[in-house]
Enzyme design. Structure first.
Site, PDB file in Angstrom:
ATOM      1  N   MET A  25       0.769  -1.160   0.112  1.00  0.00           N
ATOM      2  CA  MET A  25       0.143  -0.155   0.112  1.00  0.00           C
ATOM      3  C   MET A  25       0.813   1.340   0.019  1.00  0.00           C
ATOM      4  O   MET A  25       1.789   1.376   0.836  1.00  0.00           O
ATOM      5  CB  MET A  25      -0.953   0.087   1.423  1.00  0.00           C
ATOM      6  CG  MET A  25      -1.578   1.077   1.137  1.00  0.00           C
ATOM      7  SD  MET A  25      -2.633   1.422   2.967  1.00  0.00           S
ATOM      8  CE  MET A  25      -4.043   0.147   2.535  1.00  0.00           C
ATOM      9  N   PRO A  26       0.797   1.995  -1.118  1.00  0.00           N
ATOM     10  CA  PRO A  26       1.613   3.224  -0.981  1.00  0.00           C
ATOM     11  C   PRO A  26       1.024   4.284  -0.031  1.00  0.00           C
ATOM     12  O   PRO A  26      -0.170   4.463  -0.006  1.00  0.00           O
ATOM     13  CB  PRO A  26       1.516   3.787  -2.524  1.00  0.00           C
ATOM     14  CG  PRO A  26       0.819   2.602  -3.246  1.00  0.00           C
ATOM     15  CD  PRO A  26       0.028   1.691  -2.177  1.00  0.00           C
ATOM     16  N   PHE A  27       2.033   4.864   0.570  1.00  0.00           N
ATOM     17  CA  PHE A  27       1.489   5.799   1.795  1.00  0.00           C
ATOM     18  C   PHE A  27       2.475   7.135   1.477  1.00  0.00           C
ATOM     19  O   PHE A  27       3.575   7.126   1.647  1.00  0.00           O
ATOM     20  CB  PHE A  27       1.856   5.355   3.114  1.00  0.00           C
ATOM     21  CG  PHE A  27       1.575   6.236   4.222  1.00  0.00           C
ATOM     22  CD1 PHE A  27       0.447   6.088   4.821  1.00  0.00           C
ATOM     23  CD2 PHE A  27       2.669   7.108   4.710  1.00  0.00           C
ATOM     24  CE1 PHE A  27       0.264   7.019   6.000  1.00  0.00           C
ATOM     25  CE2 PHE A  27       2.461   7.773   5.826  1.00  0.00           C
ATOM     26  CZ  PHE A  27       1.050   7.767   6.488  1.00  0.00           C
ATOM     27  N   MET A  65       0.281   8.896  -8.627  1.00  0.00           N
ATOM     28  CA  MET A  65       0.752   7.467  -7.996  1.00  0.00           C
ATOM     29  C   MET A  65       0.107   6.393  -9.058  1.00  0.00           C
ATOM     30  O   MET A  65       0.831   5.453  -9.391  1.00  0.00           O
ATOM     31  CB  MET A  65       0.312   7.230  -6.742  1.00  0.00           C
ATOM     32  CG  MET A  65       0.961   7.984  -5.645  1.00  0.00           C
ATOM     33  SD  MET A  65       2.855   7.863  -5.630  1.00  0.00           S
ATOM     34  CE  MET A  65       2.918   6.112  -4.848  1.00  0.00           C
ATOM     35  N   MET A  74      -2.702   5.615   0.097  1.00  0.00           N
ATOM     36  CA  MET A  74      -3.050   6.444   1.323  1.00  0.00           C
ATOM     37  C   MET A  74      -2.548   7.781   1.134  1.00  0.00           C
ATOM     38  O   MET A  74      -1.161   7.770   1.055  1.00  0.00           O
ATOM     39  CB  MET A  74      -3.037   5.610   2.561  1.00  0.00           C
ATOM     40  CG  MET A  74      -3.215   6.456   3.788  1.00  0.00           C
ATOM     41  SD  MET A  74      -2.725   5.571   5.140  1.00  0.00           S
ATOM     42  CE  MET A  74      -3.738   4.009   5.310  1.00  0.00           C
TER      43      MET A  74
END
Length: 67
Positions: A1-3, A29, A41
């Protein structure tokens, strides 16, 4: 999950500005890195200008020095 955690000196952006920032950063993204939109996120944090420093001075002091 990219944050992605966005930290900036105040003033606090409006709700509309934060929504636009979140939307556009998510789109980047997806477009650039091929991430799934529903997995990206974004957290936007705003700090008082006296709580962030650059080059030994707070943002608050830097703004005062510019005036």
């Amino acid at each position: 999950m990219p944050f992605i955690n966005v930290k900036m000196a105040g003033p606090e952006p409006t709700k509309e500005q934060k929504a636009k920032l979140i939307e556009e950063m998510t789109d980047v993204m997806v477009r650039v890195l091929g991430k799934q939109k529903e997995r990206v996120m974004i957290v936007v944090e705003t700090h008082e200008p006296d709580s962030i420093g650059i080059g030994g001075k707070s943002i608050e002091q830097i703004k005062k020095d510019i005036k």
